[in-house]
Design a protein around this motif. Structure first.
Motif: not given
Length: 287
Positions: A53-55, A75, A114, A117-120, A144
């Motif tokens: 996951d990317l945050v 990340r 980011i 890419d997908d991120y939260k 997000p």
């Protein structure tokens, strides 16, 4: 992460550290620093983070939650307005690295930090900007997939409301995704303790947004118009907001399956989408 007396999550009490950094918690910036490790873990659990996951973390403060996110995610990019806290975070997080963006979240597109890419999003949002920040984050060009954010409990309850207690904020958030309250938190989890209770909401963002471009703008213009005179019938409120003849507006509402005598707080997002299909052209002309 660096080790020693300044290691986030294991350091001495917040008051001492803030004194050393020369920071007095600012009411204007909504600086209430989370320090309860159990709450920190529960927030990270609610975000359902994994090693890929990317945050983006908003308002990391002293980095207690940041440390937990860095342990779980691939990340972490933080957005911190206070330059002294941003400098502290850069010095504290070197292994694994945490990227620090010194900026106002209301002026930053989180997706641009980011890439594609997908991120939260994970955040302990200042109460004064919580509603505006959530809407800003959801409206990002590259939004997000999920938000897990701490806000004032009253704001959380407004976000997850159902008819007949809807608001512009509830419609806006539910337009973009599915919100739910995952945790309620008392003042003692913060330094200094706020005068209100807090709650963590999780919003699972719908990847296929129902409207885009001019139609989305018309949708929200109609919603704001409907709520602009909350005690009035929807037919009256929208006719006034659009500058259109009331009989025409009411006939279009009926075609949408919405009784003109209803009030805005009784409509679901689906109801508003039906209203947009019938009244969107009028809203666009009234812009």
């Amino acid at each position: 992460m660096t080790t020693g007396e300044h290691e986030p999550g294991t350091r001495r009490p917040d008051r001492e550290l803030l004194d050393e950094l020369g920071i007095r918690p600012s009411k204007a910036l909504g600086q209430n620093f989370l320090h309860d490790p159990k709450i920190v873990r529960r927030i990270a659990d609610a975000a359902d983070l994994g090693p890929t996951d990317l945050v983006v973390e908003v308002g990391p403060g002293l980095g207690v939650l940041t440390a937990e996110l860095a342990r779980r995610a691939k990340r972490v990019v933080t957005v911190e307005l206070d330059r002294r806290l941003a400098a502290y975070l850069r010095a504290s997080f070197t292994d694994p690295p945490v990227e620090v963006c010194e900026a106002d979240i209301l002026e930053v597109d989180a997706g641009e930090l980011i890439g594609r890419d997908d991120y939260k999003i994970v955040a302990n949002l200042p109460y004064s900007i919580a509603a505006a920040a959530i809407e800003h984050l959801l409206e990002a060009g590259h939004p997000p997939t999920q938000l897990t954010v701490m806000v004032q409990r009253e704001v959380a309850e407004r976000i997850v409301a159902r008819p007949p207690d809807m608001s512009v904020l509830a419609v806006a958030v539910q337009f973009f995704g599915r919100p739910r309250i995952v945790l309620r938190i008392g003042p003692g989890a913060f330094f200094p303790p706020p005068k209100v209770d807090s709650a963590v909401i999780r919003v699972d963002v719908d990847p296929s947004r129902p409207l885009t471009g001019n139609r989305r703008a018309a949708f929200f213009r109609l919603v704001r118009g409907g709520f602009s005179q909350r005690r009035k019938r929807l037919g009256n409120a929208l006719a006034a907001a659009l500058g259109s003849p009331k009989p025409d507006v009411e006939e279009r509402l009926r075609r949408a399956g919405v009784d003109p005598d209803r009030r805005a707080e009784t409509l679901t997002v689906d109801d508003w989408l039906a209203v947009e299909r019938e009244l969107g052209a009028l809203a666009g002309a009234a812009a």
